[in-house]
Design a protein around this motif. Structure first.
Motif, mmCIF file in Angstrom:
data_model
loop_
_atom_site.group_PDB
_atom_site.id
_atom_site.type_symbol
_atom_site.label_atom_id
_atom_site.label_comp_id
_atom_site.label_asym_id
_atom_site.label_seq_id
_atom_site.Cartn_x
_atom_site.Cartn_y
_atom_site.Cartn_z
ATOM 1 N N THR A 189 0.834 -1.204 0.000
ATOM 2 C CA THR A 189 0.000 0.000 0.000
ATOM 3 C C THR A 189 0.875 1.263 0.000
ATOM 4 O O THR A 189 0.569 2.231 -0.700
ATOM 5 N N ASP A 190 1.974 1.237 0.739
ATOM 6 C CA ASP A 190 2.919 2.364 0.687
ATOM 7 C C ASP A 190 3.445 2.551 -0.731
ATOM 8 O O ASP A 190 3.589 3.672 -1.221
ATOM 9 N N ALA A 191 3.749 1.435 -1.379
ATOM 10 C CA ALA A 191 4.272 1.492 -2.749
ATOM 11 C C ALA A 191 3.228 2.060 -3.701
ATOM 12 O O ALA A 191 3.537 2.882 -4.571
ATOM 13 N N VAL A 192 1.971 1.638 -3.523
ATOM 14 C CA VAL A 192 0.868 2.142 -4.352
ATOM 15 C C VAL A 192 0.722 3.649 -4.160
ATOM 16 O O VAL A 192 0.642 4.427 -5.113
ATOM 17 N N SER A 193 0.718 4.067 -2.888
ATOM 18 C CA SER A 193 0.519 5.470 -2.554
ATOM 19 C C SER A 193 1.630 6.343 -3.136
ATOM 20 O O SER A 193 1.398 7.449 -3.624
ATOM 21 N N LYS A 194 2.839 5.820 -3.091
ATOM 22 C CA LYS A 194 4.006 6.544 -3.609
ATOM 23 C C LYS A 194 3.889 6.769 -5.120
ATOM 24 O O LYS A 194 4.275 7.801 -5.645
ATOM 25 N N LEU A 195 3.344 5.776 -5.807
ATOM 26 C CA LEU A 195 3.319 5.805 -7.266
ATOM 27 C C LEU A 195 2.133 6.593 -7.827
ATOM 28 O O LEU A 195 2.193 7.131 -8.926
ATOM 29 N N LEU A 196 1.055 6.682 -7.050
ATOM 30 C CA LEU A 196 -0.148 7.370 -7.532
ATOM 31 C C LEU A 196 -0.007 8.892 -7.425
ATOM 32 O O LEU A 196 0.674 9.394 -6.531
ATOM 33 N N THR A 197 -0.698 9.608 -8.289
ATOM 34 C CA THR A 197 -0.850 11.053 -8.109
ATOM 35 C C THR A 197 -1.745 11.269 -6.879
ATOM 36 O O THR A 197 -2.460 10.348 -6.478
ATOM 37 N N PRO A 198 -1.749 12.472 -6.274
ATOM 38 C CA PRO A 198 -2.620 12.706 -5.106
ATOM 39 C C PRO A 198 -4.098 12.458 -5.432
ATOM 40 O O PRO A 198 -4.860 12.015 -4.585
ATOM 41 N N GLU A 199 -4.493 12.734 -6.660
ATOM 42 C CA GLU A 199 -5.882 12.496 -7.078
ATOM 43 C C GLU A 199 -6.090 11.059 -7.533
ATOM 44 O O GLU A 199 -7.199 10.655 -7.865
ATOM 45 N N GLY A 200 -5.000 10.293 -7.576
ATOM 46 C CA GLY A 200 -5.032 8.944 -8.149
ATOM 47 C C GLY A 200 -5.864 7.964 -7.340
ATOM 48 O O GLY A 200 -6.146 8.165 -6.154
ATOM 49 N N LEU A 201 -6.272 6.885 -8.005
ATOM 50 C CA LEU A 201 -7.130 5.880 -7.377
ATOM 51 C C LEU A 201 -6.456 4.528 -7.328
ATOM 52 O O LEU A 201 -5.760 4.126 -8.261
ATOM 53 N N PHE A 202 -6.706 3.839 -6.229
ATOM 54 C CA PHE A 202 -6.300 2.446 -6.099
ATOM 55 C C PHE A 202 -7.587 1.633 -6.045
ATOM 56 O O PHE A 202 -8.462 1.898 -5.213
ATOM 57 N N VAL A 203 -7.739 0.689 -6.960
ATOM 58 C CA VAL A 203 -8.957 -0.122 -7.004
ATOM 59 C C VAL A 203 -8.570 -1.595 -6.906
ATOM 60 O O VAL A 203 -7.696 -2.048 -7.649
ATOM 61 N N PHE A 204 -9.165 -2.292 -5.980
ATOM 62 C CA PHE A 204 -8.864 -3.726 -5.925
ATOM 63 C C PHE A 204 -10.120 -4.546 -5.654
ATOM 64 O O PHE A 204 -11.093 -4.054 -5.086
ATOM 65 N N GLU A 205 -10.078 -5.781 -6.102
ATOM 66 C CA GLU A 205 -11.169 -6.727 -5.830
ATOM 67 C C GLU A 205 -10.640 -7.898 -5.022
ATOM 68 O O GLU A 205 -9.556 -8.409 -5.295
ATOM 69 N N VAL A 206 -11.421 -8.277 -4.033
ATOM 70 C CA VAL A 206 -11.078 -9.446 -3.208
ATOM 71 C C VAL A 206 -12.353 -10.198 -2.854
ATOM 72 O O VAL A 206 -13.436 -9.630 -2.849
ATOM 73 N N SER A 207 -12.187 -11.472 -2.510
ATOM 74 C CA SER A 207 -13.311 -12.242 -1.979
ATOM 75 C C SER A 207 -13.787 -11.563 -0.705
ATOM 76 O O SER A 207 -12.991 -10.973 0.021
ATOM 77 N N TYR A 208 -15.098 -11.656 -0.453
ATOM 78 C CA TYR A 208 -15.677 -10.945 0.685
ATOM 79 C C TYR A 208 -15.969 -11.933 1.818
ATOM 80 O O TYR A 208 -16.603 -12.971 1.608
ATOM 81 N N LEU A 209 -15.515 -11.581 2.996
ATOM 82 C CA LEU A 209 -15.679 -12.461 4.157
ATOM 83 C C LEU A 209 -17.143 -12.766 4.463
ATOM 84 O O LEU A 209 -17.473 -13.852 4.927
ATOM 85 N N VAL A 210 -18.027 -11.827 4.182
ATOM 86 C CA VAL A 210 -19.454 -12.065 4.446
ATOM 87 C C VAL A 210 -19.954 -13.260 3.622
ATOM 88 O O VAL A 210 -20.701 -14.099 4.118
ATOM 89 N N ASP A 211 -19.498 -13.367 2.374
ATOM 90 C CA ASP A 211 -19.902 -14.505 1.546
ATOM 91 C C ASP A 211 -19.278 -15.803 2.047
ATOM 92 O O ASP A 211 -19.934 -16.838 2.089
ATOM 93 N N VAL A 212 -18.000 -15.737 2.394
ATOM 94 C CA VAL A 212 -17.318 -16.920 2.934
ATOM 95 C C VAL A 212 -18.087 -17.440 4.140
ATOM 96 O O VAL A 212 -18.350 -18.630 4.279
ATOM 97 N N TYR A 213 -18.494 -16.516 4.985
ATOM 98 C CA TYR A 213 -19.174 -16.848 6.233
ATOM 99 C C TYR A 213 -20.607 -17.346 5.979
ATOM 100 O O TYR A 213 -20.992 -18.418 6.438
ATOM 101 N N GLN A 214 -21.367 -16.577 5.205
ATOM 102 C CA GLN A 214 -22.787 -16.923 5.027
ATOM 103 C C GLN A 214 -22.985 -18.173 4.183
ATOM 104 O O GLN A 214 -23.921 -18.928 4.391
ATOM 105 N N LYS A 215 -22.111 -18.385 3.185
ATOM 106 C CA LYS A 215 -22.296 -19.533 2.288
ATOM 107 C C LYS A 215 -21.380 -20.702 2.653
ATOM 108 O O LYS A 215 -21.234 -21.642 1.863
ATOM 109 N N THR A 216 -20.710 -20.621 3.795
ATOM 110 C CA THR A 216 -19.751 -21.656 4.221
ATOM 111 C C THR A 216 -18.729 -21.964 3.129
ATOM 112 O O THR A 216 -18.471 -23.121 2.797
ATOM 113 N N LEU A 217 -18.128 -20.932 2.549
ATOM 114 C CA LEU A 217 -17.127 -21.122 1.494
ATOM 115 C C LEU A 217 -15.752 -21.364 2.120
ATOM 116 O O LEU A 217 -14.790 -20.720 1.752
ATOM 117 N N PHE A 218 -15.699 -22.305 3.069
ATOM 118 C CA PHE A 218 -14.430 -22.479 3.780
ATOM 119 C C PHE A 218 -13.335 -22.983 2.853
ATOM 120 O O PHE A 218 -12.153 -22.855 3.149
#
Ligand code: ZN
Length: 414
Positions: A189-218
């Protein structure tokens, strides 16, 4: 245990607190994608602990045993461009980001863990300069050949500085299914912040814990996935980095994911979506370790149901094969005891896995054309999130008297 390719951390990946509580202990497994050749089967594969911890300070759920990433990712076989579902997902991804946030066209878009460049191709089409970064050598080579400029290596501060010296700042940095895979989230995240412009965006996708939990996606719990993200702990994490989590969107990929949008500045305007996710997590008591301790009871119930069924099938002298050999099948097979006493073989549509043997348990993987030749009585769908399309594409098996077993999220026989 080979100590050189495995280490244990004792503090939280997001907030550094050492107030970690063990909430779930799954069976130790080899790396989930470590398929082996026939010759390699003789040698017993290294297994690593698979234990989930809850941070009592920021509520982040995570693995603390970290397998050396070069062991996991350097020969990575997953190629995103081979899956039409993901190609379409990334096409919409690029479109939506450009429409909602119009990142500065004079700068460039950088994708961390860019794989074969599928996402960047769409940004390139829209006129953006693009840079990919990926640790897998073969895949990076292929991306470069396809015209997506890709640096081979792990994205860290050192690499960010080199890129900045040469190409200046990025207006957008994306990272998909990376933010769960990386041990040093603070460093990245430090590396991302360093490389982005101040107006720049960091966008990421990850699996969501709520789904893991509710659907037993262990079975999405395996060594490549070090973090099981929820929104609440991330707000504080980015705040401490001088950044702001401004928007969260729900995605259907990987059994349920979230897309987080972060602005590289503090006190930016935050959309209502963020609060909605925080409220949802509160309502599920995600701030209490007990919530996740109880999760193991749910897994035990699923295990008992499935094992009772399989025992009955075996007592009737019927044969069972597995369908699909995704990474998560390794966790499922170890946790539910699906060894070669139960499964005669596995079929998978990826030619990269055919002819190999499953990690640790050494069950042979064949092409699905073998179903007609070997005629198993039952096919247990290990890639159960694709159950609908697998059943649709294998009607012949059902017509000839075969049955499908779907193990999760609810046991079904079709
Ligand atoms: Zn924490």
């Amino acid at each position: 245990m080979n100590l050189k390719d495995y280490k244990t951390r004792f503090n939280c990946r997001l907030c550094n607190s050492s107030n970690l509580i063990s909430v779930l202990k799954l069976e130790s497994t080899p790396p989930a994608n470590a398929f082996v050749t026939k010759e390699e089967c003789i040698k017993e594969q290294e297994k690593y602990p698979l234990k989930l911890f809850f941070c009592n300070n920021c509520n982040h759920v995570q693995l603390t045993d970290v397998v050396d990433p070069s062991e996991l990712f350097s020969n990575y076989v997953y190629v995103s461009g081979t899956s039409p579902v993901f190609v379409n997902h990334f096409k919409n991804y690029a479109k939506t980001i450009i429409k909602d946030y119009s990142p500065d066209l004079n700068k460039y878009v950088l994708d961390i863990g860019s794989n074969d460049g599928t996402l960047l191709k769409f940004f390139k089409k829209m006129g953006y300069k693009v840079i990919g970064v990926d640790p897998a050598e073969e895949i990076s080579k292929k991306a470069n050949e396809d015209g997506i400029f890709t640096l081979n290596g792990f994205f860290d501060l050192e690499m960010a500085e080199k890129i900045k010296d040469k190409y200046s700042n990025a207006s957008l940095i994306t990272a998909n299914n990376v933010f769960a895979h990386c041990d040093d989230l603070s460093g990245i995240t430090d590396a991302v912040s360093k490389l982005l412009t101040p107006e720049g965006l960091f966008v990421f996708e990850v699996s969501y814990l709520v789904d893991v939990y509710q659907k037993t996606l262990f079975d999405t719990i395996y060594h490549e996935h070090l973090s099981y993200h929820s929104v609440t702990p991330l707000i504080k994490f980015f705040e401490n980095k001088g950044m702001t989590l401004i928007d969260v969107l729900k995605m259907n990929t990987h059994g349920g994911s979230i897309r987080c949008v972060i602005k590289n500045t503090s006190n930016a305007e935050v959309k209502k979506s963020v609060e909605n996710f925080v409220n949802l997590e509160k309502s599920l008591a995600f701030h209490e370790s007990n919530t996740f301790i109880k999760f193991s009871n749910k897994i035990e119930e699923r295990k008992k149901e499935l094992c009772d069924l399989l025992k009955k099938i075996k007592a009737d002298k019927k044969s069972i094969a597995g369908f699909g050999a995704p990474a998560k099948a390794t966790t499922l097979m170890y946790e539910f005891g699906l060894n070669n006493d139960i499964l005669d073989f596995i079929v998978d549509d990826s030619p990269l896995k055919q002819g190999l043997f499953s990690p640790g348990l050494n069950i042979p993987v064949f092409s699905s054309s073998q179903i007609e030749t070997l005629k198993p009585d039952y096919l247990l769908i290990l890639a159960w999130n694709f159950a609908d399309s697998i059943i649709k594409n294998n009607q012949k098996f059902i017509e000839s008297g075969g049955k499908f077993i779907i193990p999760l999220p609810k046991l079904e026989v079709i």
